[in-house]
Design a protein around this motif. Structure first.
Motif, short mmCIF file in Angstrom:
data_model
loop_
_atom_site.label_atom_id
_atom_site.label_comp_id
_atom_site.label_asym_id
_atom_site.label_seq_id
_atom_site.Cartn_x
_atom_site.Cartn_y
_atom_site.Cartn_z
N LEU A 66 11.84 -4.97 -0.88
CA LEU A 66 9.90 -5.42 0.55
C LEU A 66 10.11 -4.51 1.79
O LEU A 66 9.19 -3.57 1.05
N TRP A 69 10.33 -1.07 0.05
CA TRP A 69 8.99 -0.41 -0.88
C TRP A 69 8.08 -0.45 -0.13
O TRP A 69 7.46 0.77 0.03
N PRO A 80 2.40 -3.54 -1.86
CA PRO A 80 3.81 -4.44 -0.39
C PRO A 80 3.61 -5.15 0.72
O PRO A 80 4.12 -5.90 0.26
N VAL A 84 4.35 -9.48 0.30
CA VAL A 84 5.68 -9.74 1.73
C VAL A 84 3.74 -10.92 1.72
O VAL A 84 4.89 -11.75 2.03
#
Length: 145
Positions: A66, A69, A80, A84
């Protein structure tokens, strides 16, 4: 907006990486427990430790993915940040469930450790920063001073 979003990312990405590292530390602790239990050949506990190790390592890897990303996606993509929020919130809910009503395979855990609290604090920070990022991206003309 661009400057604010870059600052948010400079804070959020390390938060995700630190959270990933914390999960690796927890997985290592589970591995140490696994080695100790394997000496006594307690099969039910061994299976539980294997599941926990796999879970914690996976979550650690996901946090690193993450962070990368977000780094690669630029400052205009909200996906993204949404991911999250979903993953971090899901992990917080799983943690709360494991301490109250129990979760399959593991049951109810009664121990609340320092790394548990630190990881939850970092996940709450990640959720907050991600929500603020989404707001910041969707409302680009608002400058926060």
């Amino acid at each position: 907006m661009i400057k604010n979003q870059k600052i948010i990312n400079y804070v959020l990405i390390p938060v995700l990486f630190v959270t990933g590292i914390i999960y690796f530390v927890v997985a290592n602790g589970e591995y140490e427990d696994f080695k100790e239990l394997s000496e006594f050949r307690i099969m039910g506990e061994l299976a539980e430790k294997q599941i926990e190790m796999t879970f914690f390592v996976s979550v650690g890897i996901i946090n690193f993915i993450l962070g990368v990303w977000i780094l690669k996606s630029g400052i205009t993509n909200t996906i993204p940040y949404i991911v999250v929020i979903m993953i971090s919130t899901g992990l917080i809910i799983i943690y709360l469930a494991s301490r109250t009503i129990g979760v399959p395979v593991i049951g109810v855990e009664y121990y609340i450790g320092r790394t548990d609290m630190i990881s939850k604090i970092f996940q709450i920070i990640a959720v907050g920063l991600s929500a603020f990022s989404i707001y910041n991206i969707r409302h680009p003309n608002i400058n926060i001073k």
